[in-house]
Design a protein around this motif. Structure first.
Motif, short mmCIF file in Angstrom:
data_model
loop_
_atom_site.label_atom_id
_atom_site.label_comp_id
_atom_site.label_asym_id
_atom_site.label_seq_id
_atom_site.Cartn_x
_atom_site.Cartn_y
_atom_site.Cartn_z
N VAL A 87 32.32 21.34 -46.12
CA VAL A 87 31.13 22.04 -45.64
C VAL A 87 30.59 21.29 -44.41
O VAL A 87 30.41 20.07 -44.47
N PRO A 88 30.37 21.98 -43.29
CA PRO A 88 29.87 21.31 -42.08
C PRO A 88 28.55 20.61 -42.34
O PRO A 88 27.57 21.24 -42.74
N VAL A 89 28.51 19.31 -42.15
CA VAL A 89 27.33 18.53 -42.50
C VAL A 89 26.11 18.94 -41.69
O VAL A 89 24.97 18.82 -42.14
N GLU A 90 26.33 19.45 -40.47
CA GLU A 90 25.20 19.85 -39.64
C GLU A 90 24.47 21.07 -40.20
O GLU A 90 23.35 21.36 -39.79
N ARG A 91 25.08 21.78 -41.12
CA ARG A 91 24.42 22.94 -41.73
C ARG A 91 23.68 22.57 -43.01
O ARG A 91 23.06 23.42 -43.64
N VAL A 92 23.78 21.33 -43.45
CA VAL A 92 23.22 20.92 -44.73
C VAL A 92 21.89 20.22 -44.54
O VAL A 92 21.76 19.32 -43.70
N THR A 93 20.89 20.65 -45.29
CA THR A 93 19.57 20.03 -45.31
C THR A 93 19.23 19.66 -46.74
O THR A 93 19.46 20.46 -47.66
N VAL A 94 18.69 18.48 -46.95
CA VAL A 94 18.26 18.08 -48.29
C VAL A 94 16.82 18.52 -48.52
O VAL A 94 15.91 18.11 -47.79
N VAL A 95 16.64 19.37 -49.50
CA VAL A 95 15.31 19.77 -49.96
C VAL A 95 15.34 19.65 -51.48
O VAL A 95 16.11 20.36 -52.14
N PRO A 96 14.55 18.78 -52.08
CA PRO A 96 14.65 18.56 -53.53
C PRO A 96 14.06 19.71 -54.33
O PRO A 96 13.39 20.60 -53.79
N CYS A 97 14.30 19.69 -55.61
CA CYS A 97 13.59 20.58 -56.52
C CYS A 97 12.14 20.09 -56.62
O CYS A 97 11.84 18.94 -56.31
N GLY A 98 11.28 20.96 -57.07
CA GLY A 98 9.86 20.61 -57.17
C GLY A 98 9.39 20.51 -58.60
O GLY A 98 10.13 20.81 -59.55
N VAL A 99 8.15 20.08 -58.74
CA VAL A 99 7.54 19.96 -60.06
C VAL A 99 6.13 20.55 -60.00
O VAL A 99 5.44 20.43 -58.97
N ASP A 100 5.73 21.20 -61.05
CA ASP A 100 4.40 21.80 -61.15
C ASP A 100 3.40 20.68 -61.47
O ASP A 100 3.27 20.25 -62.61
N LEU A 101 2.69 20.22 -60.45
CA LEU A 101 1.79 19.09 -60.61
C LEU A 101 0.49 19.46 -61.31
O LEU A 101 -0.26 18.57 -61.73
N ASP A 102 0.22 20.74 -61.45
CA ASP A 102 -0.93 21.16 -62.26
C ASP A 102 -0.61 21.07 -63.75
O ASP A 102 -1.48 20.74 -64.56
N PHE A 120 20.56 17.65 -60.09
CA PHE A 120 19.25 17.15 -59.66
C PHE A 120 18.56 16.42 -60.80
O PHE A 120 18.36 15.22 -60.77
N GLY A 121 18.17 17.15 -61.84
CA GLY A 121 17.54 16.52 -63.00
C GLY A 121 16.03 16.68 -62.97
O GLY A 121 15.33 15.86 -62.38
N MET A 122 15.53 17.73 -63.64
CA MET A 122 14.09 17.98 -63.67
C MET A 122 13.36 17.07 -64.65
O MET A 122 12.20 16.70 -64.43
N VAL A 123 14.01 16.69 -65.74
CA VAL A 123 13.33 15.95 -66.81
C VAL A 123 12.71 14.64 -66.32
O VAL A 123 11.53 14.38 -66.57
N PRO A 124 13.45 13.77 -65.63
CA PRO A 124 12.81 12.52 -65.19
C PRO A 124 11.66 12.74 -64.23
O PRO A 124 10.65 12.03 -64.30
N LEU A 125 11.79 13.75 -63.37
CA LEU A 125 10.71 14.03 -62.42
C LEU A 125 9.45 14.50 -63.15
O LEU A 125 8.33 14.07 -62.83
#
Length: 400
Positions: free
Chosen positions: A181-196, A301-306
């Motif tokens: 996969v061309p690295v220039e097309r890849v962006t790291v955006v993590p999963c999120g967590v509901d902080l409320d 990714f792993g939602m549990v630790p976050l």
């Protein structure tokens, strides 16, 4: 902006905890709502898995879930869905001809296949998030991997054809690069967590057995790769600790296997299997324990630790995948499938409340500064806008 999120097997309205209902469902739901909060019109396309599911259903202000007729309207394992992707793609193409989205964001490889098929002739930019890679699954599960044989080739093709790829962690970028996969097309955006929902303050679950044990929590889907058996084996060498296992159902295969392991290890008095927990009750449960442990063989990714970090609970996690980003520096990382190493770390952590408090405080700061859904949605939106800008520039050039 009109945004199409395609999630063929992971319905954002589904209850989390089944074999095929986990982090992707949570991610798609959280991202859809956060994008809508930024002012975008979001439609989530997911396969109809029940004859009584309506064609469309509002999920939140600005978010609609559309159930796509593709295959029998009944629950099916995700690894059996590939034959129905042409029908899924045909439905998307029909819908998008009349209501063209500005971007289409596919979640999981089969969603990417359907989305690219539908979007190609319409010139819609396609963003791919894999959530899990077949190469990694095959490496760890070997002959137990039930994915179609063509998965790896299709994933590679998707990565080379998509307008952009969003990886959820830095470890995934290495895997994608190795796939071509061309690295220039890849962006790291993590999963999120509901902080409320996931926060340090709030109610704490009361445990019926007040036996003086310190408590360790394992929570998530009960499948072998999650490594719950590693935690059980480690517990034999962690005196004075009780393990609470949340997830699964009493009669499913993995619950039965773990139950036999608990009995054979003589740990019946120190392990509680409490089954599935409603998502709204997860923070209450997390805040009631001293340590949350999650040691899968691999984890995209792993939602549990976050989520535990956001609740102010110290974390021990396997040094794999997304854990390397989220937990490193604010929790304890251990190699997967190494129960004696895990036991050593747990013994040390459980007798040092000051260390647990320090790790917990650092975890809360990291979760709140990097992983809230508004922050994650803004990063995702930036990827979308870069593609729309490229498309408009191309149209202007073509028009002279």
């Amino acid at each position: 902006m009109r945004v199409a999120l395609v999630s063929e097997h992971a319905n954002p309205l589904a209850a989390v905890g089944g074999v095929d209902a986990g982090g992707q469902n949570v991610h798609v739901a959280g991202l859809a709502c956060a994008l809508a909060a930024l002012g975008h019109e979001v439609t989530v396309y997911t396969r109809r898995a029940d004859v009584d599911e309506p064609d469309t259903i509002p999920m939140a202000p600005g978010v609609t879930v559309e159930h796509v007729p593709a295959g029998p309207p009944e629950p099916l394992p995700k690894d059996e869905l590939l034959p129905y992707m042409p029908a899924f793609a045909a439905h998307l193409a029909r819908r998008w001809q009349s209501e063209r989205p500005d971007v289409a964001h596919a979640h999981f490889w089969m969603s990417g296949l359907a989305t690219l098929t539908a979007a190609d002739l319409l010139g819609i930019p396609v963003i791919q998030t894999y959530h899990a890679l077949g190469t990694v699954k095959r490496r760890w599960q070997g002959s137990a991997d039930t994915s179609p044989d063509c998965r790896l080739a299709i994933e590679r093709d998707i990565g080379q054809r998509a307008s952009a790829v969003i990886a959820t962690c830095t470890d995934e970028v290495k895997e994608l690069t190795a796939m071509g996969v061309p690295v220039e097309r890849v962006t790291v955006v993590p999963c999120g967590v509901d902080l409320d929902l996931f926060r340090p303050d709030g109610p704490i679950m009361r445990h019926a057995d007040r036996n003086g044990y310190v408590r360790i929590l394992s929570i998530g889907r009960l499948v072998p790769r999650k490594g719950v058996d590693t935690i059980i084996e480690a517990l034999r060498h962690v005196p004075g600790a009780q393990l609470v296992i949340a997830g699964g159902e009493a009669d499913d295969d993995e619950s039965l296997r773990l139950g036999k392991l608990i009995a054979a290890s003589g740990l019946g008095a120190r392990v509680r299997m409490i089954g599935s927990v409603e998502r709204a009750d997860v923070p209450t449960l997390m805040r009631s324990v001293q340590v949350v442990v999650t040691v899968p063989w691999y984890e995209p990714f792993g939602m549990v630790p976050l989520e535990a970090m956001a609740c102010g609970v110290s974390v021990v996690a396997s040094a794999v995948g997304g854990h390397l980003d989220t937990v490193s520096g604010c929790g304890m990382l251990v190699p997967p499938r190494r129960p004696r190493v895990l036991a050593m770390v747990l013994r040390d952590l459980l007798v040092r409340p000051e260390l647990r408090a320090s790790l917990a405080a650092t975890g809360v700061r990291r979760a709140r500064s990097r992983y809230g859904w508004p922050h994650v949605a803004a990063q995702t939106e930036s990827v979308y806008r870069s593609l729309i800008g490229e498309r408009l520039d191309g149209l202007a050039t073509a028009g002279g």
